[in-house]
Scaffold this active site. Structure first.
Site, PDB file in Angstrom:
ATOM      1  N   LYS A 172       0.962  -1.525  -0.559  1.00 56.16           N
ATOM      2  CA  LYS A 172       0.166  -0.012   0.433  1.00 56.16           C
ATOM      3  C   LYS A 172       0.340   1.213  -0.341  1.00 56.16           C
ATOM      4  O   LYS A 172       1.673   1.325   1.240  1.00 56.16           O
ATOM      5  CB  LYS A 172      -1.189  -0.264   1.321  1.00 56.16           C
ATOM      6  CG  LYS A 172      -2.118   1.272   1.007  1.00 56.16           C
ATOM      7  CD  LYS A 172      -2.115   1.810   2.178  1.00 56.16           C
ATOM      8  CE  LYS A 172      -1.575   3.404   2.963  1.00 56.16           C
ATOM      9  NZ  LYS A 172      -1.702   3.916   1.390  1.00 56.16           N
ATOM     10  N   GLU A 247      10.004   2.431  10.661  1.00 59.87           N
ATOM     11  CA  GLU A 247      11.219   3.338  10.903  1.00 59.87           C
ATOM     12  C   GLU A 247       9.900   4.587  10.439  1.00 59.87           C
ATOM     13  O   GLU A 247       8.698   5.091   9.907  1.00 59.87           O
ATOM     14  CB  GLU A 247      11.488   3.121   9.130  1.00 59.87           C
ATOM     15  CG  GLU A 247      12.914   4.198   9.351  1.00 59.87           C
ATOM     16  CD  GLU A 247      12.878   5.571   9.707  1.00 59.87           C
ATOM     17  OE1 GLU A 247      12.976   6.643  10.122  1.00 59.87           O
ATOM     18  OE2 GLU A 247      12.674   5.930   8.041  1.00 59.87           O
ATOM     19  N   CYS A 281      13.731  11.723   6.094  1.00 63.62           N
ATOM     20  CA  CYS A 281      13.787  11.624   8.447  1.00 63.62           C
ATOM     21  C   CYS A 281      14.897  11.167   8.559  1.00 63.62           C
ATOM     22  O   CYS A 281      15.545  11.994   9.955  1.00 63.62           O
ATOM     23  CB  CYS A 281      12.751  10.070   8.057  1.00 63.62           C
ATOM     24  SG  CYS A 281      13.786   8.941   7.521  1.00 63.62           S
ATOM     25  N   GLN A 328       1.343  20.006   4.394  1.00 65.49           N
ATOM     26  CA  GLN A 328       2.742  19.793   4.565  1.00 65.49           C
ATOM     27  C   GLN A 328       3.438  21.399   4.386  1.00 65.49           C
ATOM     28  O   GLN A 328       3.956  21.875   5.790  1.00 65.49           O
ATOM     29  CB  GLN A 328       3.405  19.260   3.832  1.00 65.49           C
ATOM     30  CG  GLN A 328       5.148  18.517   4.135  1.00 65.49           C
ATOM     31  CD  GLN A 328       4.954  17.972   5.496  1.00 65.49           C
ATOM     32  OE1 GLN A 328       4.477  16.634   6.066  1.00 65.49           O
ATOM     33  NE2 GLN A 328       5.791  18.605   6.633  1.00 65.49           N
ATOM     34  N   GLU A 380       9.667  16.671  14.438  1.00 62.25           N
ATOM     35  CA  GLU A 380      10.125  16.326  13.118  1.00 62.25           C
ATOM     36  C   GLU A 380       9.827  16.922  12.283  1.00 62.25           C
ATOM     37  O   GLU A 380       8.060  17.162  12.638  1.00 62.25           O
ATOM     38  CB  GLU A 380      10.048  14.966  12.755  1.00 62.25           C
ATOM     39  CG  GLU A 380      10.582  14.376  10.490  1.00 62.25           C
ATOM     40  CD  GLU A 380      10.476  13.070  11.169  1.00 62.25           C
ATOM     41  OE1 GLU A 380       9.736  12.825  10.976  1.00 62.25           O
ATOM     42  OE2 GLU A 380      11.283  13.003   9.986  1.00 62.25           O
TER      43      GLU A 380
HETATM   44  N1  LIG Z   1      10.124   8.899   8.732  1.00 66.31           N
HETATM   45  C1  LIG Z   1       9.712   9.519   7.413  1.00 66.31           C
HETATM   46  O1  LIG Z   1      10.523   8.533   6.238  1.00 66.31           O
HETATM   47  C2  LIG Z   1       8.282   9.954   7.068  1.00 66.31           C
HETATM   48  C3  LIG Z   1       7.815  10.910   7.773  1.00 66.31           C
HETATM   49  N2  LIG Z   1       6.993  11.821   7.761  1.00 66.31           N
HETATM   50  C4  LIG Z   1       5.669  11.781   8.361  1.00 66.31           C
HETATM   51  O2  LIG Z   1       4.731  12.144   8.771  1.00 66.31           O
HETATM   52  C5  LIG Z   1       3.966  13.805   8.621  1.00 66.31           C
HETATM   53  C6  LIG Z   1       2.990  13.187   8.826  1.00 66.31           C
HETATM   54  O3  LIG Z   1       3.014  12.630   6.617  1.00 66.31           O
HETATM   55  P1  LIG Z   1       2.025  11.468   6.189  1.00 66.31           P
HETATM   56  O4  LIG Z   1       2.326  11.261   4.739  1.00 66.31           O
HETATM   57  O5  LIG Z   1       0.255  11.772   6.981  1.00 66.31           O
HETATM   58  O6  LIG Z   1       2.720  10.253   7.188  1.00 66.31           O
HETATM   59  P2  LIG Z   1       1.664   8.784   7.737  1.00 66.31           P
HETATM   60  O7  LIG Z   1       2.673   7.656   8.509  1.00 66.31           O
HETATM   61  O8  LIG Z   1       0.430   9.081   8.131  1.00 66.31           O
HETATM   62  O9  LIG Z   1       1.827   8.312   6.694  1.00 66.31           O
HETATM   63  C7  LIG Z   1       2.341   6.874   6.353  1.00 66.31           C
HETATM   64  C8  LIG Z   1       1.690   6.262   5.257  1.00 66.31           C
HETATM   65  O10 LIG Z   1       0.651   5.312   6.497  1.00 66.31           O
HETATM   66  C9  LIG Z   1      -0.318   5.300   5.747  1.00 66.31           C
HETATM   67  N3  LIG Z   1      -1.529   5.102   7.039  1.00 66.31           N
HETATM   68  C10 LIG Z   1      -2.014   6.370   7.471  1.00 66.31           C
HETATM   69  N4  LIG Z   1      -2.858   6.399   8.269  1.00 66.31           N
HETATM   70  C11 LIG Z   1      -3.030   4.713   8.657  1.00 66.31           C
HETATM   71  C12 LIG Z   1      -3.229   4.102   9.252  1.00 66.31           C
HETATM   72  N5  LIG Z   1      -4.660   3.701   9.928  1.00 66.31           N
HETATM   73  N6  LIG Z   1      -3.639   2.591   8.987  1.00 66.31           N
HETATM   74  C13 LIG Z   1      -2.671   2.088   8.287  1.00 66.31           C
HETATM   75  N7  LIG Z   1      -1.671   3.145   7.451  1.00 66.31           N
HETATM   76  C14 LIG Z   1      -2.210   3.986   7.680  1.00 66.31           C
HETATM   77  C15 LIG Z   1      -0.365   6.559   4.839  1.00 66.31           C
HETATM   78  O11 LIG Z   1      -1.604   5.722   4.058  1.00 66.31           O
HETATM   79  P3  LIG Z   1      -2.208   7.671   3.440  1.00 66.31           P
HETATM   80  O12 LIG Z   1      -1.187   8.038   2.421  1.00 66.31           O
HETATM   81  O13 LIG Z   1      -3.253   7.126   2.573  1.00 66.31           O
HETATM   82  O14 LIG Z   1      -2.807   8.501   4.678  1.00 66.31           O
HETATM   83  C16 LIG Z   1       0.418   6.064   4.291  1.00 66.31           C
HETATM   84  O15 LIG Z   1       1.205   5.169   3.122  1.00 66.31           O
HETATM   85  C17 LIG Z   1       5.404  14.083   8.009  1.00 66.31           C
HETATM   86  O16 LIG Z   1       4.720  15.723   7.556  1.00 66.31           O
HETATM   87  C18 LIG Z   1       6.299  13.853   8.686  1.00 66.31           C
HETATM   88  O17 LIG Z   1       6.549  14.181   9.723  1.00 66.31           O
HETATM   89  C19 LIG Z   1       6.071  11.112   6.372  1.00 66.31           C
HETATM   90  C20 LIG Z   1       6.631  10.544   5.210  1.00 66.31           C
HETATM   91  C21 LIG Z   1       8.192   9.801   5.978  1.00 66.31           C
HETATM   92  O1  LIG Z   2      18.922   9.706   3.392  1.00 64.08           O
HETATM   93  C1  LIG Z   2      18.566   8.991   1.915  1.00 64.08           C
HETATM   94  O2  LIG Z   2      18.807   8.096   1.057  1.00 64.08           O
HETATM   95  C2  LIG Z   2      17.565   7.927   2.706  1.00 64.08           C
HETATM   96  C3  LIG Z   2      16.538   8.938   3.426  1.00 64.08           C
HETATM   97  C4  LIG Z   2      15.102   8.083   4.117  1.00 64.08           C
HETATM   98  O3  LIG Z   2      14.495   7.131   3.762  1.00 64.08           O
HETATM   99  C5  LIG Z   2      13.942   8.847   3.880  1.00 64.08           C
HETATM  100  O4  LIG Z   2      14.153   9.748   4.606  1.00 64.08           O
HETATM  101  O5  LIG Z   2      12.992   7.946   4.466  1.00 64.08           O
END
Ligand SMILES: NC(=O)C1=CN([C@@H]2O[C@H](COP(=O)(O)OP(=O)(O)OC[C@H]3O[C@@H](n4cnc5c(N)ncnc54)[C@H](OP(=O)(O)O)[C@@H]3O)[C@@H](O)[C@H]2O)C=CC1
Ligand SMILES: O=C(O)CCC(=O)C(=O)O
Length: 479
Positions: A172, A247, A281, A328, A380
């Protein structure tokens, strides 16, 4: 408008509905309409993955090698085209988009090779006349829930090891970036895998994500995304006995010491904090600088930050693309505002770029005079925002660097072997960089953090097998 379907049980399946995929560089550009699965379709994907699991689990390693090598070769051959799609839907620059597709190809190549290196142990038993074998077996059906910021590399580093070690997949992707996921699925659909081995179910986190998390037919969940979503998934999946790997982000410190090479330090900070629009991240969001170099460093970083060219992700002169979406962007702007209310000084940027209303453009923000306890240094942000904390010396820098609920990545800029060595030992992060940006990692070594950043065993490289296999011990009476 072109419609893109989901891939379930070896067939392209129409969505319960469709959602537009919007270009954040120019919101009038709609890339396509992408299928949105409902709960019933998610359950169907889980069912076919379950049915396919015994067959793929018993498949020969040559079949697995061939499939992964096919995917890798096509990704590498099409990196320009797919990199362009990635930049168009996510907003990272074209060079970054192409680089990410190449990285996904290299990941598939690496795990194609790993299929030929699956090993076990043959041991004598403590009891005479018996033999013991320890083997690595597939886990079963793996559910993958991925974020929007690396729309092809993160899926690749979950899907490739899952298939290499004989598991089936229900994938997903994040709702904001279905295009790269679809393109990857389309290549996988032609890789010779038995029907049901790999399934794409684009759909909402609430509906499709939760169905995957709560299904007893999904033996393991690999998630990358935000802390609240990740913790919620972990708690529910662990409660039903699933294996989980999470992660969940970082608040990565970059320490700059008085003896640092100023050019290297500025380059590390600039790349780490702002490239990929800070949406990593591993981004260097806290820059911790000792007092002797502080002013010269801030002046040089401010000049370099102001010179960054923000623009359309696919324009070859762009260095920083747009923020991924309006939510965002608003969140980033709020964090900047709050940092100023709490006493920070805005050196540059921090606002929406007014003369580019067609996309979600933000001027990279540099904030000085911050203290470790301020919100900007605790949470973050996930945008082009960097804060500077001034400290007295190395010991204080290390203490501030470790003072976080997160522990993904950390960095130090120094010319001292003594401090570099000490930092590698005492930094409470899963990945430590010396004279390098905190972001930007290799694909053949472990990726992951400590504390609130990660949960479960490491992703990537040979260590990925801890998550994607289960160990079996077999005893044989040999005499
Ligand atoms: N550590 C990282 O690499 C990342 C961190 N973030 C952080 O998260 C914040 C919000 O971003 P966001 O995209 O909303 O991140 P989310 O954690 O909400 O989303 C990540 C994934 O989880 C899915 N998801 C959301 N809710 C559920 C649930 N209840 N059960 C199962 N899966 C779920 C999302 O689906 P869907 O997209 O359909 O909502 C997406 O595929 C950012 O501002 C940032 O701070 C975001 C992206 C990456
Ligand atoms: O630093 C990278 O190249 C990977 C970073 C990453 O996976 C992320 O930010 O989600």
């Amino acid at each position: 408008m072109t419609k893109f379907d989901n891939f379930i049980g070896g067939e392209w399946v129409a969505g319960a509905s469709y959602a537009p995929n919007v270009n954040p560089s120019n919101t009038s550009d709609i890339i396509g309409d992408y299928a949105v699965a409902d709960r019933a379709q998610a359950l169907e994907a889980i069912k076919v993955a379950k049915d396919a699991a015994p067959g793929w689990g018993m498949s020969g390693i040559q079949a697995r090698f061939d499939a992964l090598d096919f995917i890798a070769t096509e990704l590498l051959a099409r990196k320009q085209e797919l990199g362009e799609l990635l930049s168009r839907e996510e907003g990272k620059t074209l060079a970054e988009g192409i680089g990410e597709v190449a990285r996904a190809g290299q990941i598939f190549k690496y795990f194609a090779g790993e299929t030929l290196r699956i090993t076990g142990d043959v041991l004598p038993s403590t009891r005479p006349g018996f033999g013991v074998e320890v083997t690595r077996e597939p886990v079963g059906v793996i559910g993958m829930i991925t974020p929007w910021n690396f729309p092809i590399a993160i899926p690749a580093w979950k899907i490739a090891p899952a298939l290499a070690y004989g598991n089936t997949v229900v994938f997903k992707p994040a709702g904001l970036v279905p295009g790269s996921a679809w393109a990857l699925a389309e290549i996988i659909s032609r890789a010779g895998l038995p029907a049901g081995t790999f399934n794409l179910v684009n759909g909402s986190g609430r509906e499709v994500g939760e169905t995957i998390v709560m299904s007893d037919d999904v033996q393991a969940i690999s998630f990358t995304g935000s802390v609240p979503t990740g913790c919620d998934i972990r708690n529910r999946a662990v409660a039903r006995g699933a294996k989980v790997q999470m992660e969940m982000g970082g608040k990565n410190p970059l320490v700059v010491l008085d003896d640092a090479d100023l050019d290297i330090a500025v380059d590390c900070a600039l790349q780490g904090a702002f490239f990929s629009t800070g949406q990593r991240c591993t981004a260097s969001s806290r820059i911790i600088v000792t007092e002797g170099i502080h002013d010269a460093f801030v002046d040089a970083l401010a000049a370099a930050t102001k010179a960054l060219k923000v623009g359309d992700a696919r324009d070859s002169s762009t260095q920083i693309g747009p923020v991924v979406d309006v939510g965002q962007l608003e969140s980033n702007l709020k964090y900047v505002e709050q940092a100023l209310v709490e006493g920070g000084t805005l050196v540059c940027g921090g606002d929406r770029i007014k003369d580019k209303p067609e996309g979600f453009y933000m001027a990279p923000a540099l904030i000085t005079d911050t203290r470790p306890e301020m919100t900007i240094n605790r949470e973050e942000v996930f945008g082009p925002v960097a804060s500077v904390v001034k400290v007295k010396d190395y010991e204080e820098a290390l203490k501030v660097a470790n003072d976080s609920q997160f522990g993904l990545s950390s960095g130090i800029c120094t010319s001292s072997l003594k401090y570099a060595t000490d930092f590698k030992r005492r930094s409470e992060a899963g990945m430590v960089m010396v004279n390098l940006p905190t972001a930007g990692v290799d694909y053949h070594v472990p990726f992951g953090g400590t504390k609130g950043s990660s949960y479960g065993s490491r992703e990537q490289g040979a260590y990925a097998k801890e998550f994607y296999t289960t160990v079996k011990t077999a005893y044989t009476r040999s005499a």
